[in-house]
Design a protein around this motif. Sequence first.
Motif, PDB file in Angstrom:
ATOM      1  N   UNK A 321      43.127  42.632  46.491  1.00 34.38           N
ATOM      2  CA  UNK A 321      42.528  41.879  45.510  1.00 34.38           C
ATOM      3  C   UNK A 321      42.756  42.617  44.236  1.00 34.38           C
ATOM      4  N   UNK A 322      42.633  43.914  44.244  1.00 33.41           N
ATOM      5  CA  UNK A 322      42.861  44.812  43.157  1.00 33.41           C
ATOM      6  C   UNK A 322      44.179  44.563  42.432  1.00 33.41           C
ATOM      7  N   UNK A 323      45.149  44.389  43.147  1.00 36.12           N
ATOM      8  CA  UNK A 323      46.483  44.188  42.806  1.00 36.12           C
ATOM      9  C   UNK A 323      46.522  42.816  42.178  1.00 36.12           C
ATOM     10  N   UNK A 324      46.156  41.743  42.774  1.00 32.69           N
ATOM     11  CA  UNK A 324      45.993  40.475  42.109  1.00 32.69           C
ATOM     12  C   UNK A 324      45.437  40.460  40.941  1.00 32.69           C
ATOM     13  N   UNK A 325      44.301  41.193  40.834  1.00 32.75           N
ATOM     14  CA  UNK A 325      43.555  41.043  39.524  1.00 32.75           C
ATOM     15  C   UNK A 325      43.950  42.169  38.435  1.00 32.75           C
ATOM     16  N   UNK A 326      44.950  42.768  38.790  1.00 25.71           N
ATOM     17  CA  UNK A 326      45.536  44.187  37.975  1.00 25.71           C
ATOM     18  C   UNK A 326      45.838  43.579  36.592  1.00 25.71           C
TER      19      UNK A 326
END
Length: 463
Positions: A321-326
């Motif tokens: 999720x953190x990667x997607x929303x980076x």
Amino acid sequence: MAAAASGKHLSRRLLIALFAVSAALSTAMAIAVTAMCYHTTERDSDTALATQAEDIAGHMPAGTPEEEAAWFSALPFGEMRGTLIAADGTVLYDSQADASTMENHNTRSEVVSAREKGEATVSRYSTTLGTDTLYAAVALPDGTVVRVGETRHSLTAFLGKMSPAVLAGLLVGVFIAFVVAQLLTRRIMKPFEEVGLVQQPPADMYVEMQPLLDRINEQRQELVKSNQELRRAANARREFTGNVTHEMKSPLQVIGGYAELMRDGIANPEDYQRFAGLICDEAQSMRALVDDVLTLSHLDEGSIMESGAEPVDLVQVAKHVATRLHPKSIDNGVTVRVDGPAEVIVQGNAGLLEQMLYNLVDNAIRYCGGERGQVVIRLRQNADWTTVSVDDNGPGVPVEARERVFERFYRVDVSRSRETGGTGLGLAIVKHAAEAHGGTVHIETSSLGGASFVVTLPTHLGA
């Protein structure tokens, strides 16, 4: 109504049972009373016959057998049978038969007993008359025996003779039994008829009815609760439909307006690219709204969890999720990090859990955007529960709004709704997703100074 009409009636069965018992008791009582009357009559007749024989013997004058026979024959015997028996057993006189044709009576039981005891009463079958006869015999000092006999009727014959009176009494008794059965049935059924869907039971309620009334009251409460839930669901559905319609109007108006300018050639050529970008953004917003509506619909139906639970590593989900929303976090000046152990395994739906966490992190990025914005995904786990919290250093959520933010289309600051974006359904999806996994979600004040959205899930769900 047809089924009820053709079913069994308690009142009718109770009336029949009471009437049958009462009628049977009346009949038995009538027979018992008749039998008692029969035996009482027989006993009184025996006593009267013995007294009659003693009276005749006491008044008989002494004399020759011929003189005694002459005196004896002059007595008014009526329906009784009078017999005078000489000492040698010869019948001197009989009021109902020819004495000369009668056999010697010295062996007759009543004669033998009278000579032994002075008097005797014996019932036996008379071969001369062909009937059952009661004999009362008294022995005189000279050996002569005075015998008085009376025909006896059987109990059956007595009942036949008494049948008109007995039948009349029996009919009266049966009628009274029917009336009493009706009155008793009405009295017994009254508490049942007064029972309804009410809170307070009737004052004269039977103790045995309490479980039934408790069950009726439980079902009434369940029905009331179900009706209330149905009304709430219908109201929520109408409100949700209205909100979806309202949320779609704005992007549709934007898309329609810019598309119309481009179609009619009113827009400057250099604005086409900008208008196309705006149309694309609004279309993406509509697509996100439709996706969220479909997700909520599936959650309401429970169809998302029908495929069953599987092991899901929430640490990997959080990192994904953190990667997607980076990119979005960079654009908003927010740093996102994951804080927790190397592995946190729960049983659940991987896609739904990722969407739940994505919505929380996306919401945190949007509301704490600005210089030095921070979002921390914290994961903790023990044998029973797993806790996932998304903390930010944004403005936080007012205490009075912390329950309502999970409602569909609710926004704490309506004026910033267009600025922050979002469909207004993200947190509603978070709440439903947590509940679908047997968990809960609530808001606390974050250690970073903003809001902390805390999701608690059972560690072994579906294990």
